[in-house]
Design an enzyme around this catalytic site. Structure first.
Site, PDB file in Angstrom:
ATOM      1  N   TYR A   1       0.845  -1.202   0.000  1.00 51.55           N
ATOM      2  CA  TYR A   1       0.000   0.000   0.000  1.00 51.55           C
ATOM      3  C   TYR A   1       0.879   1.251   0.000  1.00 51.55           C
ATOM      4  O   TYR A   1       0.656   2.186  -0.777  1.00 51.55           O
ATOM      5  CB  TYR A   1      -0.921  -0.009   1.224  1.00 51.55           C
ATOM      6  CG  TYR A   1      -1.796   1.224   1.321  1.00 51.55           C
ATOM      7  CD1 TYR A   1      -2.870   1.409   0.458  1.00 51.55           C
ATOM      8  CD2 TYR A   1      -1.544   2.212   2.278  1.00 51.55           C
ATOM      9  CE1 TYR A   1      -3.664   2.543   0.540  1.00 51.55           C
ATOM     10  CE2 TYR A   1      -2.345   3.345   2.366  1.00 51.55           C
ATOM     11  CZ  TYR A   1      -3.401   3.499   1.495  1.00 51.55           C
ATOM     12  OH  TYR A   1      -4.185   4.627   1.569  1.00 51.55           O
TER      13      TYR A   1
ATOM     14  N   LYS B   1       1.165   4.327  -2.862  1.00 49.28           N
ATOM     15  CA  LYS B   1       0.962   5.761  -2.618  1.00 49.28           C
ATOM     16  C   LYS B   1       2.230   6.562  -2.958  1.00 49.28           C
ATOM     17  O   LYS B   1       2.131   7.729  -3.356  1.00 49.28           O
ATOM     18  CB  LYS B   1       0.488   5.996  -1.183  1.00 49.28           C
ATOM     19  CG  LYS B   1      -0.918   5.428  -0.914  1.00 49.28           C
ATOM     20  CD  LYS B   1      -1.984   6.010  -1.858  1.00 49.28           C
ATOM     21  CE  LYS B   1      -3.378   5.478  -1.596  1.00 49.28           C
ATOM     22  NZ  LYS B   1      -4.394   6.040  -2.517  1.00 49.28           N
TER      23      LYS B   1
END
Ligand code: NAD
Length: 249
Positions: free
Chosen positions: A154, A158
């Site tokens: 994750y 980002k």
């Protein structure tokens, strides 16, 4: 002298608008005057968001679409004459250590947070390019600035959003298209609620936020409306952190 934070009559597409941050952005942009296009997978959720906007006198319509289905997503954008504001919000997180990460979870995060984010931005930018400009607002995260153990994929997605935002901001500036990101800390949404209330995970996150509280959806939508508005007309290629000071440390 005060620049306007209204976006009257502008068409604002919000992906993942069915709940959480996306639903908040759709409601707030409508309140600021935008004609909202709420795009998400689950019809019942976006129908409820649209009903709430129209009941308050705003303008909105729902498009049911899984943005990872490239053909469906591109055909949804092909039906739009204008896109002045894109909130590129649909995203997901599956926490896991590197040793345990499942290939399916890896694919789900790369497919939605990276691949679809690029192709949605491309679809919007192609329309904006033909209509004189617009603004693309990508959803980053504190994990887009800092590494995060047991959330490495994750966090990597980002960081991808951060690099993508800066690069296309430069590329599209001459076309009148601004590209920015918003970087929230842990915000209490359906995606995160259980983890934030797990004492092990939530306690560690809270300890990293100098202001000592998790964010609420309201904390993020103000930043999004500001970045979408004429008040932010010279702001591009940067991320506005909404993180209670996390990344200032
Ligand atoms: P959420 O899970 O509460 O809501 C996500 C929305 O996106 C839902 O409406 C869902 O139906 C929709 N969606 C999911 N997959 C989709 C797909 N393939 N196609 C279309 N729509 C899809 O999530 P959230 O917490 O509101 O997060 C929104 C964004 O903010 C994400 O990009 C997330 O990474 C980012 N973010 C969230 C937090 C947080 O703490 N909640 C912090 C930083 C960044």
């Amino acid at each position: 002298m005060l620049p306007s934070m209204r976006v009257d009559g502008q068409v604002a597409v919000v992906t993942g608008a069915g709940r959480g941050i996306g639903a908040g952005c759709a409601l707030a942009l409508a309140e600021a005057g935008a004609e909202v296009v709420a795009m998400s997978r689950t019809s019942s959720e976006i129908d409820a968001v649209v009903a709430s906007i129209t009941a308050g006198g705003g303008s909105a319509r729902a498009i049911t679409c899984d943005v990872t289905d490239t053909e469906a997503m591109q055909s949804a954008f092909a039906d739009l004459d204008r896109v002045d504001i894109l909130v590129n919000n649909a995203g997901t997180a599956v926490g896991s250590s590197l040793l345990d990460v499942e290939p399916d979870a890896l694919d789900a995060m790369l497919s939605l947070n990276c691949r679809a984010a690029v192709l949605v931005a491309q679809a919007a930018a192609r329309i904006m390019n033909g209509t004189g400009g617009g603004v693309i607002i990508n959803l980053s995260s504190t994990f887009g600035k800092n590494g995060r153990p047991n959330n490495s994929i994750y966090s990597a997605t980002k960081h991808f959003v951060e690099g993508f935002t800066k690069s296309i901001a430069v590329e599209l500036a001459a076309s009148g298209i601004r590209v920015v990101a918003v970087g929230p800390t842990a915000i209490d949404t359906p995606l995160t609620h259980d983890r934030l209330h797990d004492p092990d995970i939530g306690g560690d996150l809270l300890a990293r936020i100098p202001m000592g509280r998790f964010g609420q959806i309201q904390d993020v939508v103000g930043a999004v409306v500001f970045l979408a508005s004429p008040a932010a007309s010279l702001i591009t290629g940067t991320t506005l952190m909404v993180d209670g000071g996390w990344t200032a440390q």
